[in-house]
Design an enzyme around this catalytic site. Sequence first.
Site, PDB file in Angstrom:
ATOM      1  N   PRO A 120       0.769  -1.248   0.000  1.00 41.81           N
ATOM      2  CG  PRO A 120       0.002  -0.940   2.182  1.00 41.81           C
ATOM      3  CD  PRO A 120       0.717  -1.924   1.294  1.00 41.81           C
ATOM      4  CB  CYS A 121       3.134   2.765  -2.458  1.00 38.10           C
ATOM      5  SG  CYS A 121       2.320   2.303  -3.992  1.00 38.10           S
ATOM      6  CG  HIS A 122      -2.951   3.377  -1.451  1.00 40.58           C
ATOM      7  ND1 HIS A 122      -2.611   2.042  -1.618  1.00 40.58           N
ATOM      8  CD2 HIS A 122      -3.947   3.400  -0.528  1.00 40.58           C
ATOM      9  CE1 HIS A 122      -3.373   1.293  -0.839  1.00 40.58           C
ATOM     10  NE2 HIS A 122      -4.198   2.095  -0.168  1.00 40.58           N
TER      11      HIS A 122
END
Length: 153
Positions: A120-122
């Site tokens: 989850p780089c978001h």
Amino acid sequence: MRTRFIDTPIGGLRLHVSAGLLTAIDFDATPRGVPVADPVLDDAERQLTEYFAGERTGFDLPLAQDGTEFQRKVWSELQTIGYGQTATYGEIARRLGYTAGISRAVGAANGANPLPVVVPCHRVIGADGTLTGYAGGVERKRILLSLEQPGLF
């Protein structure tokens, strides 16, 4: 390598699998060919569909994370940011034992993440709380964060 297209609320995604591991997820994919049978692709499609339906908060998939040692450390740390939570680039640096001064390097590693959404780089935001760069575009980042925590952005 096997691939599969899936349609999602953030647009078409292409899932890539090799040697029984999910290796990449591409944005802006378009359908092509007939979907191939593959247990990892089946699981990835099911889990992503559940995630976008609000029925899943984490992923349990075999992941290949080919990158530098630093990138792999950052990607591993990203997976500790819980559903609906965010962290800044500086916070990620500090969690890894570095000073916040390397937040740009963390941002570069974040941007090189080959498995967006699943890793989850978001969930990484700017120090001032704003949505900053995202490989899939800031609008996709906003959609993902709003899915996880309605009204957040």
